[in-house]
Design an enzyme around this catalytic site. Structure first.
Site, PDB file in Angstrom:
ATOM      1  N   ASN A   1      18.302 -15.234   7.308  1.00  0.00           N
ATOM      2  CA  ASN A   1      17.001 -15.310   7.973  1.00  0.00           C
ATOM      3  C   ASN A   1      15.948 -15.496   6.884  1.00  0.00           C
ATOM      4  O   ASN A   1      15.586 -14.545   6.206  1.00  0.00           O
ATOM      5  CB  ASN A   1      16.757 -14.008   8.754  1.00  0.00           C
TER       6      ASN A   1
ATOM      7  N   HIS B   1      13.383 -10.295  16.820  1.00  0.00           N
ATOM      8  CA  HIS B   1      13.339  -9.681  15.483  1.00  0.00           C
ATOM      9  C   HIS B   1      12.220  -8.633  15.450  1.00  0.00           C
ATOM     10  O   HIS B   1      11.167  -8.821  16.064  1.00  0.00           O
ATOM     11  CB  HIS B   1      13.095 -10.755  14.421  1.00  0.00           C
TER      12      HIS B   1
ATOM     13  N   GLU C   1      10.069  -7.897  13.318  1.00  0.00           N
ATOM     14  CA  GLU C   1       8.752  -8.357  12.849  1.00  0.00           C
ATOM     15  C   GLU C   1       7.974  -8.981  13.998  1.00  0.00           C
ATOM     16  O   GLU C   1       6.748  -8.829  14.082  1.00  0.00           O
ATOM     17  CB  GLU C   1       8.935  -9.334  11.674  1.00  0.00           C
TER      18      GLU C   1
ATOM     19  N   GLY D   1      13.608  -5.200   4.360  1.00  0.00           N
ATOM     20  CA  GLY D   1      12.733  -5.550   3.244  1.00  0.00           C
ATOM     21  C   GLY D   1      12.304  -4.370   2.397  1.00  0.00           C
ATOM     22  O   GLY D   1      11.381  -4.481   1.588  1.00  0.00           O
TER      23      GLY D   1
ATOM     24  N   SER E   1      18.087  -5.054   4.139  1.00  0.00           N
ATOM     25  CA  SER E   1      18.346  -4.931   2.693  1.00  0.00           C
ATOM     26  C   SER E   1      19.811  -5.137   2.323  1.00  0.00           C
ATOM     27  O   SER E   1      20.331  -4.447   1.443  1.00  0.00           O
ATOM     28  CB  SER E   1      17.820  -3.589   2.171  1.00  0.00           C
TER      29      SER E   1
ATOM     30  N   LYS F   1      12.888 -16.186   7.215  1.00  0.00           N
ATOM     31  CA  LYS F   1      11.539 -15.784   7.662  1.00  0.00           C
ATOM     32  C   LYS F   1      10.547 -16.905   7.314  1.00  0.00           C
ATOM     33  O   LYS F   1      10.916 -18.060   7.410  1.00  0.00           O
ATOM     34  CB  LYS F   1      11.169 -14.436   7.037  1.00  0.00           C
TER      35      LYS F   1
ATOM     36  N   GLU G   1      19.313  -3.918  13.224  1.00  0.00           N
ATOM     37  CA  GLU G   1      18.457  -3.933  12.044  1.00  0.00           C
ATOM     38  C   GLU G   1      17.506  -2.746  12.100  1.00  0.00           C
ATOM     39  O   GLU G   1      16.436  -2.828  12.724  1.00  0.00           O
ATOM     40  CB  GLU G   1      17.642  -5.225  12.009  1.00  0.00           C
TER      41      GLU G   1
HETATM   42  P1  PGA Z   1      16.005  -8.051   4.591  1.00  0.00           P
HETATM   43  O1  PGA Z   1      15.647  -8.638   6.042  1.00  0.00           O
HETATM   44  O2  PGA Z   1      17.428  -8.454   4.290  1.00  0.00           O
HETATM   45  O3  PGA Z   1      15.018  -8.704   3.662  1.00  0.00           O
HETATM   46  O4  PGA Z   1      15.840  -6.582   4.643  1.00  0.00           O
HETATM   47  C1  PGA Z   1      16.598  -8.654   7.076  1.00  0.00           C
HETATM   48  C2  PGA Z   1      15.969  -9.201   8.336  1.00  0.00           C
HETATM   49  O5  PGA Z   1      14.800  -8.895   8.609  1.00  0.00           O
HETATM   50  O6  PGA Z   1      16.607  -9.940   9.092  1.00  0.00           O
END
Ligand code: PGA
Length: 254
Positions: free
Chosen positions: A10, A98, A100, A176, A216, A12, A170
């Site tokens: 992903n 997601h 976010e 992140g 992460s 983003k 997640e």
């Molecule tokens: P990350 O993001 O691996 O940077 O923690 C995962 C995601 O949001 O899909």
């Protein structure tokens, strides 16, 4: 993990056309593990066409998907992209719900449920994201929150369609932040998700749904996550942006 692993990148809002080209040039030089792992890249919308053409030209086994779509096929929805357009492009996966988008753009379960249905209707695979915040985990309500999200986002899904869906757990506190869920925490939640699916759709259907962990994921923690019974793959954000790091994650995932 018993199924063929599925690792989804992903990106983003990273890697426009020029960085997408750089990434693809790089992965053409290094060897990605695609014989034993299903690999999906989800770049921003504007990079999708470039990516799809380059992968096809290289006869790559890497698949690709979008990070979002709208619930309608067309109409007055300024700035939105329909699942219909994604199908036209040859897209096979779409991320839905997601955290976010839930947190920053206010997406609710009802709307996400419609997206999941629309993605299925267009013969693409929805990757439904669920996960609790740190506050919810600390309150001991992580499983309840995730079950509510599953209930809200999958409520109109037929039994015959459930195996076509990928669910990504997640935890919001792990995205992140560099703070990954422990393999035990991931397994506990994946097991709860599998149970929930089993109660609703039957054990054998639930057993075939691929459950990804996201938050992460890095080359040094993917292996221990993938050894868990109910972890079938990963949704990788930050660590998927660098081709070499992503290659290591794929290599470590089998
Ligand atoms: P990350 O993001 O691996 O940077 O923690 C995962 C995601 O949001 O899909």
């Amino acid at each position: 993990m018993t199924k063929r692993p599925l690792i989804v990148a992903n990106w983003k809002m990273n890697h426009g056309i020029s960085d997408t080209f750089k990434f693809l040039t790089h992965i053409n030089r290094i060897e990605l593990t695609t014989e034993t792992v299903d690999v999906v890249l989800c770049p921003p919308f504007t990079s999708l066409y470039t990516l799809s053409v380059a992968l096809a030209e290289a006869s790559s086994k890497v698949m690709w998907g979008a990070q979002n779509c709208h619930t309608e096929d067309s109409g007055a929805f300024t700035g939105e992209i329909s699942a219909e357009f994604l199908t036209e492009l040859g897209c096979s996966f779409v991320i839905a719900g997601h955290s976010e988008r839930r947190q920053l753009l206010g997406e609710k379960n009802d709307f996400i449920a419609q997206k999941v249905l629309k993605v299925l209707e267009k013969n693409m695979t929805p990757i439904l994201c669920v996960g609790e915040t740190l506050e919810q985990r600390d309150q001991g309500s992580a499983v309840k929150v995730v079950e509510e999200q599953l209930h809200g986002c999958l409520k109109d899904i037929e039994r015959s369609d459930i195996e076509k869906i990928v669910v990504a757990y997640e935890p919001v506190w792990a995205i992140g932040t560099g703070r990954t869920a422990t393999p035990e925490q991931a397994q506990e939640m994946h097991h709860a998700i599998r149970n929930w699916l089993g109660n609703k759709y039957g054990r054998s259907f639930a057993g075939n749904v691929r459950l990804l962990y996201g938050g992460s994921v890095k080359p040094d923690n993917i292996k221990s996550l993938m050894t868990q019974d109910d972890v079938d793959g990963a949704l990788v954000g930050g660590a998927s942006l660098n081709a070499e790091t992503f290659r290591e994650i794929l290599a470590q995932s089998v």
